[in-house]
Each structure stands twice: as C-alpha cells, then as structure tokens.
Motif scaffolding. Structure first.
Motif, PDB file in Angstrom:
ATOM      1  N   ASP A   1      18.088 -36.496  -3.977  1.00  0.00           N
ATOM      2  CA  ASP A   1      18.431 -35.263  -4.687  1.00  0.00           C
ATOM      3  C   ASP A   1      17.490 -35.038  -5.862  1.00  0.00           C
ATOM      4  N   ILE A   2      17.159 -36.112  -6.551  1.00  0.00           N
ATOM      5  CA  ILE A   2      16.286 -36.006  -7.727  1.00  0.00           C
ATOM      6  C   ILE A   2      14.870 -35.609  -7.315  1.00  0.00           C
ATOM      7  N   LYS A   3      14.381 -36.166  -6.220  1.00  0.00           N
ATOM      8  CA  LYS A   3      13.020 -35.869  -5.777  1.00  0.00           C
ATOM      9  C   LYS A   3      12.855 -34.400  -5.387  1.00  0.00           C
ATOM     10  N   ASN A   4      13.932 -33.745  -4.954  1.00  0.00           N
ATOM     11  CA  ASN A   4      13.860 -32.347  -4.545  1.00  0.00           C
ATOM     12  C   ASN A   4      13.889 -31.376  -5.713  1.00  0.00           C
ATOM     13  N   LEU A   5      14.189 -31.852  -6.922  1.00  0.00           N
ATOM     14  CA  LEU A   5      14.268 -30.974  -8.084  1.00  0.00           C
ATOM     15  C   LEU A   5      12.879 -30.699  -8.655  1.00  0.00           C
ATOM     16  N   SER A   6      12.735 -29.525  -9.276  1.00  0.00           N
ATOM     17  CA  SER A   6      11.483 -29.212  -9.963  1.00  0.00           C
ATOM     18  C   SER A   6      11.518 -29.844 -11.348  1.00  0.00           C
ATOM     19  N   ALA A   7      10.380 -29.834 -12.029  1.00  0.00           N
ATOM     20  CA  ALA A   7      10.297 -30.450 -13.360  1.00  0.00           C
ATOM     21  C   ALA A   7      11.232 -29.749 -14.345  1.00  0.00           C
ATOM     22  N   GLY A   8      11.342 -28.438 -14.256  1.00  0.00           N
ATOM     23  CA  GLY A   8      12.238 -27.697 -15.145  1.00  0.00           C
ATOM     24  C   GLY A   8      13.698 -28.047 -14.909  1.00  0.00           C
ATOM     25  N   ASP A   9      14.059 -28.167 -13.642  1.00  0.00           N
ATOM     26  CA  ASP A   9      15.438 -28.545 -13.303  1.00  0.00           C
ATOM     27  C   ASP A   9      15.757 -29.961 -13.791  1.00  0.00           C
TER      28      ASP A   9
END
Length: 61
Positions: free
Chosen positions: A5-13
C-alpha cells in the motif's frame, strides 16, 4: 498499512499520511502516560508504520 500500500502512494500522499500518523502517535503516547491504554501494542505499530513511510519517502526522493 502494508508495504504494498505504501509503495503505491505518491510522495505527496506519503507526506500527508506521515503528518497524520505522527499526530496520532503523539496523542497516543500522551494518553498512555496519563492512563494506560487498552492496547499499547498499537503504539508500536504506529511507530513502525511511520518508519516505513519515512523510508519509502526517502527512496522516492
């Protein structure tokens, strides 16, 4: 939060999640010092999730 889940997030998220979780962690630590909370393992899980987010944020930059 899981690694996938963390790997799919963007830097802003990740930054937004990090700010929210750090606030929750601080509140939970304070509440635990005043009177013991039901599940203190949740504090450890939050700390580890924060570390995972910070690591992934470093990797993305």
């Amino acid at each position: 939060m899981k690694k996938a889940d963390i790997k799919n997030l963007s830097a802003g998220d990740i930054k937004n999640q990090l700010a929210a979780l750090k606030a929750d962690y601080t509140k939970m630590k304070l509440a635990h010092r005043i009177s013991p909370i039901e599940n203190p393992i949740h504090i450890r899980d939050l700390r580890r999730t924060i570390a995972r987010l910070e690591t992934e944020l470093t990797n993305k930059q």
